[in-house]
Structures are given as structure tokens and as C-alpha cells.
Design an enzyme around this catalytic site. Structure first.
Site, PDB file in Angstrom:
ATOM      1  N   CYS A 145      36.524  49.931  38.831  1.00 37.86           N
ATOM      2  CA  CYS A 145      37.406  49.728  37.768  1.00 37.86           C
ATOM      3  C   CYS A 145      38.040  51.124  37.219  1.00 37.86           C
ATOM      4  O   CYS A 145      37.066  51.787  36.737  1.00 37.86           O
ATOM      5  CB  CYS A 145      36.943  48.715  36.643  1.00 37.86           C
ATOM      6  SG  CYS A 145      38.038  48.501  35.400  1.00 37.86           S
TER       7      CYS A 145
ATOM      8  N   CYS B 145      46.494  50.080  35.862  1.00 33.03           N
ATOM      9  CA  CYS B 145      45.459  49.434  36.675  1.00 33.03           C
ATOM     10  C   CYS B 145      45.007  50.906  37.608  1.00 33.03           C
ATOM     11  O   CYS B 145      45.600  50.981  38.627  1.00 33.03           O
ATOM     12  CB  CYS B 145      45.745  48.269  37.586  1.00 33.03           C
ATOM     13  SG  CYS B 145      44.152  47.493  38.247  1.00 33.03           S
TER      14      CYS B 145
HETATM   15  O1  PYC Z   1      41.977  49.807  35.938  1.00 40.01           O
HETATM   16  O2  PYC Z   1      41.032  49.401  38.117  1.00 40.01           O
HETATM   17  C1  PYC Z   1      41.245  49.131  36.888  1.00 40.01           C
HETATM   18  C2  PYC Z   1      41.240  47.453  36.637  1.00 40.01           C
HETATM   19  C3  PYC Z   1      40.772  46.657  37.553  1.00 40.01           C
HETATM   20  C4  PYC Z   1      41.293  45.426  36.559  1.00 40.01           C
HETATM   21  C5  PYC Z   1      41.246  45.960  35.057  1.00 40.01           C
HETATM   22  N1  PYC Z   1      41.518  47.184  35.268  1.00 40.01           N
END
Ligand code: PYC
Length: 308
Positions: A86, A235
Site C-alpha cells: 500500500c 493511490c
Molecule cells: O496507496 O497503494 C495505495 C493504496 C491502495 C489502496 C489504498 N491505497
């Protein structure tokens, strides 16, 4: 009692457990994650589910390192299960360790179930991490979606699996998030029903892309996470997978900067490094501490185990 430190990384929350979670068993991080899944899933629910948490929180348990060269291991989890890696969570963990003076200066390696990653705090307060290698596995993946027809997208890996598509008709804006959530869930259900998949694992993240609204961004996204939550940050693992897909399409050179804007208007900056025949993404973002709490579970609390 479980003690936690909460932070947010570019809008997306991370809850790091600092006390009260017994060390998971297993030699590798994958074994430890699987041990947590079968022996400690109740703890996961206690930490991240309502009424003590909420669907957007990603939890992090720190373990002993798997590799001699690593600072510690990290298992990330959310309201429905566990993540391989993550990106926003890693930045949140590093920010938390820095706030507790528990990290030596300079780059530090961490073990995750997806592999080792390296994070480096910047002098400006940002944190940059080198992710596990990313790859694009399909460019023209087709899925039939009710009310839309054929949607063509890309499938990529950046520590988790993603389906990417230009948003079909829905503006990628924060006020439109409820419609984006409903649409991305419909797309994910269609991917599952039609068996549009990567090598083995069902795709659990869907990214809808649109034009950026900030001058330092190249694209804006809405990211559906494995449950019903959407990512408030751009993300980290998704941006990693996107970089690999852009590179495979000849749209991003190694070393070239990519600015990924989130649905909340925050930004991750990404680049690819070529290393031993793989593409290693680097992602830069910022995190802030929001709370330090002791979670309590009174014996007669009907929701001690979370609302399920
Ligand atoms: O930042 O990789 C990320 C992530 C995955 C799910 C929520 N954030």
C-alpha cells in the site's frame, strides 16, 4: 486495548498499530499475512471497522523484518481483507515512525507481502518510496458494462492489481464521487463476471481517469479500493501500475515525471527506474499525523468486534 497512530497521506488515512497486536507467526511476510488472516482477523475488524474506524482506513501492523537489511515488516489491511502493498500506507508508516523517532535518517527498507520496498524522507517533509516492480499485462482489455457497452482498459500490477479506463462519461470530480463509486463497482463486477483477470488473482481495484485540474498533474483519478471505499489519495500502487502501462504504451520514458492527481485534488509524483530488466516505480507524497489513540473494547460492547 490497542494503541494506534493515525495519519493521512494526501487525504487517505492510515492507522499504524503501535501496541496490543501479538506478533504474527511465519517466516516470510506472505506467511505472516496468511497467519493474520486465519488467526487475527478479529483484530483487523476491531481496528479498522466502525465504530472505531471506517471503510477508508488502511491499517498497518509492523512485524520483525524478513530480511536482515530491512527496518521492519509491514502487513497492510482494510475493511474487507489484506493488501500486498500500500503506497499511501507506506508513506503513513514512515511518517509515523519519524514522529516517534524510530527511524534512522536516510533510506530505509521495509518488507511487505508483495516484496521489499525502500522509503526515503525528503528534506521538504515529503517521502519517496521505491515500490516493488510494476508491470502492464493487458492494453486493450475489454469488458461489457451494463448501460455503457464495451469498455476498453488496461490491466496493471503495482503491488496490487488494477483495471484502468478513461471515465466513460462521468466527470472525474469530487462532487461526482457517488456516481463514480457506483460506476466503478459495476465495472469491477463485470470484470469478475466475465473473467477479465490478470494471471491468477481477481482484479480488486478499478481506476477511472480524467483530465487533471492542477498544473503539476498529468491525469486525475478515482480509485475504487477492494471493498466499497475509494482512495482519497492518488493511490501509490495504482500510480505504480499506471506508470508501467504508460511506459508499455510508449507514453512515458524511464525517468520521466508523472503527476497523478487524486479525486480530492492531492498529488503523487511518480517516475520509473529500470533495474535488472524490471520497472521500479518511485512515488513521492506527503503524510500528516492526525491522532494518537487507545482503542478500547468494553466487555459488554455489542460492537467490540466492529460493525459487520
Ligand atoms: O496507496 O497503494 C495505495 C493504496 C491502495 C489502496 C489504498 N491505497
Amino acid at each position: 486495548m490497542i494503541r494506534v497512530i493515525d495519519s493521512h497521506t494526501e487525504g487517505e488515512p492510515t492507522r499504524v498499530v503501535i501496541e496490543g497486536w501479538p506478533e504474527p507467526e511465519g517466516r516470510t511476510m506472505v506467511e505472516r499475512r496468511e497467519w493474520m488472516r486465519s488467526h487475527q482477523d478479529g483484530l483487523r475488524r476491531r481496528v479498522v471497522l466502525e465504530p472505531r474506524g471506517h471503510e477508508a482506513i488502511v491499517g498497518a501492523v509492523l512485524t520483525r523484518p524478513e530480511r536482515r537489511t530491512s527496518h521492519c515488516g509491514i502487513v497492510f489491511f482494510n475493511d474487507v481483507g489484506y493488501l500486498g502493498m500500500c503506497g499511501h500506507g507506506l508513506i503513513g508508516v514512515v511518517r509515523t515512525l519519524l514522529a516517534r523517532n524510530e527511524l534512522p535518517s536516510g533510506p530505509a527498507q521495509f518488507d511487505t507481502p508483495a516484496g521489499p520496498v525502500v522509503a526515503t524522507p525528503g528534506e521538504d517533509g515529503s517521502i519517496t518510496f521505491e515500490n516493488v516492480p510494476a508491470r502492464c499485462v493487458a492494453h486493450q482489455a475489454e469488458v461489457q458494462v451494463d448501460g455503457i457497452g464495451t469498455l476498453v482498459g488496461e490491466i496493471g500490477y503495482g503491488g496490487n492489481w488494477f483495471f484502468f479506463a478513461e471515465s466513460p462519461g462521468e466527470p472525474v470530480t469530487y462532487p461526482n464521487r457517488a456516481r463514480l463509486l457506483a460506476l466503478s463497482k459495476r465495472i469491477r463486477e463485470s470484470l469478475w463476471e466475465q473473467g477479465v483477470a490478470n494471471e491468477a488473482v481477481p482484479i480488486d481495484h478499478v481506476e477511472l481517469l480524467g483530465p487533471p485540474t492542477r498544473p503539476d498533474a498529468d491525469s486525475k483519478n478515482f480509485v475504487l479500493c477492494p471493498g466499497e471505499a475509494y482512495d482519497r489519495s492518488p493511490c501509490g500502487t495504482g500510480t505504480s501500475a499506471k506508470l508501467a502501462c504508460l511506459h508499455a504504451a510508449g507514453k512515458l520514458a524511464v525517468g520521466e515525471r508523472w503527476g497523478q492527481e487524486s479525486i480530492t485534488g492531492s498529488l503523487f509524483e511518480g517516475r520509473l527506474i529500470e533495474r535488472q530488466g524490471t520497472l521500479v516505480p518511485t512515488i513521492r507524497g506527503r503524510a500528516w499525523i492526525t491522532a494518537e489513540s487507545t482503542l478500547r473494547f468494553e466487555p459488554d460492547d455489542p460492537f467490540a468486534d466492529g460493525i459487520v
